[in-house]
Design a protein around this motif. Structure first.
Motif, PDB file in Angstrom:
ATOM      1  N   ASN A 137       0.850  -1.186   0.000  1.00  0.00           N
ATOM      2  CA  ASN A 137       0.000   0.000   0.000  1.00  0.00           C
ATOM      3  C   ASN A 137       0.886   1.236   0.000  1.00  0.00           C
ATOM      4  O   ASN A 137       2.105   1.138  -0.057  1.00  0.00           O
ATOM      5  N   PHE A 138       0.278   2.401   0.074  1.00  0.00           N
ATOM      6  CA  PHE A 138       0.982   3.672   0.053  1.00  0.00           C
ATOM      7  C   PHE A 138       0.991   4.263   1.453  1.00  0.00           C
ATOM      8  O   PHE A 138      -0.056   4.376   2.091  1.00  0.00           O
ATOM      9  N   ILE A 139       2.183   4.649   1.926  1.00  0.00           N
ATOM     10  CA  ILE A 139       2.327   5.339   3.202  1.00  0.00           C
ATOM     11  C   ILE A 139       3.235   6.531   2.953  1.00  0.00           C
ATOM     12  O   ILE A 139       4.387   6.360   2.543  1.00  0.00           O
ATOM     13  N   ALA A 140       2.722   7.745   3.161  1.00  0.00           N
ATOM     14  CA  ALA A 140       3.518   8.948   2.957  1.00  0.00           C
ATOM     15  C   ALA A 140       3.576   9.760   4.237  1.00  0.00           C
ATOM     16  O   ALA A 140       2.562   9.954   4.907  1.00  0.00           O
ATOM     17  N   GLU A 141       4.759  10.235   4.556  1.00  0.00           N
ATOM     18  CA  GLU A 141       4.946  11.115   5.705  1.00  0.00           C
ATOM     19  C   GLU A 141       4.850  12.550   5.214  1.00  0.00           C
ATOM     20  O   GLU A 141       5.504  12.922   4.237  1.00  0.00           O
ATOM     21  N   ILE A 142       4.047  13.339   5.893  1.00  0.00           N
ATOM     22  CA  ILE A 142       3.838  14.743   5.530  1.00  0.00           C
ATOM     23  C   ILE A 142       4.243  15.596   6.729  1.00  0.00           C
ATOM     24  O   ILE A 142       3.866  15.293   7.868  1.00  0.00           O
ATOM     25  N   SER A 143       4.988  16.650   6.471  1.00  0.00           N
ATOM     26  CA  SER A 143       5.444  17.549   7.533  1.00  0.00           C
ATOM     27  C   SER A 143       4.680  18.867   7.438  1.00  0.00           C
ATOM     28  O   SER A 143       4.970  19.692   6.571  1.00  0.00           O
ATOM     29  N   PRO A 144       3.711  19.074   8.318  1.00  0.00           N
ATOM     30  CA  PRO A 144       2.976  20.346   8.306  1.00  0.00           C
ATOM     31  C   PRO A 144       3.916  21.503   8.639  1.00  0.00           C
ATOM     32  O   PRO A 144       4.843  21.353   9.428  1.00  0.00           O
ATOM     33  N   THR A 145       3.657  22.651   8.037  1.00  0.00           N
ATOM     34  CA  THR A 145       4.487  23.823   8.308  1.00  0.00           C
ATOM     35  C   THR A 145       3.884  24.721   9.383  1.00  0.00           C
ATOM     36  O   THR A 145       4.591  25.548   9.949  1.00  0.00           O
ATOM     37  N   ALA A 146       2.613  24.567   9.653  1.00  0.00           N
ATOM     38  CA  ALA A 146       1.964  25.360  10.703  1.00  0.00           C
ATOM     39  C   ALA A 146       0.865  24.514  11.341  1.00  0.00           C
ATOM     40  O   ALA A 146       0.093  23.871  10.643  1.00  0.00           O
ATOM     41  N   ILE A 147       0.830  24.513  12.675  1.00  0.00           N
ATOM     42  CA  ILE A 147      -0.173  23.757  13.432  1.00  0.00           C
ATOM     43  C   ILE A 147      -0.676  24.664  14.548  1.00  0.00           C
ATOM     44  O   ILE A 147       0.130  25.334  15.212  1.00  0.00           O
ATOM     45  N   ASN A 148      -1.977  24.655  14.795  1.00  0.00           N
ATOM     46  CA  ASN A 148      -2.502  25.498  15.865  1.00  0.00           C
ATOM     47  C   ASN A 148      -1.987  25.019  17.225  1.00  0.00           C
ATOM     48  O   ASN A 148      -1.847  23.816  17.472  1.00  0.00           O
TER      49      ASN A 148
END
Length: 109
Positions: free
Chosen positions: A77-88
């Motif tokens: 399957n597909f697993i991608a790591e995403i790094s948010p640039t802004a989080i509340n």
């Protein structure tokens, strides 16, 4: 903070994996929803239903999350790591209270 975008075959898999991630404190929150996947396979375009699982967690848990997923499913399957640039800030407070910060360090040479 990291997000993981994970594709799965059905809602039952997403629910089972999502709950296991929460129980093992590898995630603070998970979301899943049905989508339609279109792809090329052996020269043909195919469409089929799929489910996306979004995992909200701390940095450094990639191996544990992938290992848990591999224990639940046997297909690629597909697993991608995403790094948010802004989080509340309120969400970060909740994340930090629920999922331990992982010490990330590199060994000296």
């Amino acid at each position: 903070m990291k997000l993981y975008y994970v594709t799965l075959n059905n809602i039952d898999e997403a629910r089972q994996i999502g709950r296991a991630l929460l129980e093992q404190q590898l995630a603070v929150c998970v979301n899943w929803f049905p989508i339609t996947c279109a792809y090329r396979w052996q020269g043909e375009i195919t469409e089929e239903p799929e489910v996306v699982l979004i995992v909200k967690t701390q940095d450094g848990y990639e191996n544990e999350i992938e290992q848990l997923i591999r224990q639940q499913i046997s297909y690629t399957n597909f697993i991608a790591e995403i790094s948010p640039t802004a989080i509340n800030p309120g969400f970060l407070d909740w994340l930090n209270a629920e999922v331990p910060l992982k010490t990330l360090y590199s060994s000296p040479i």
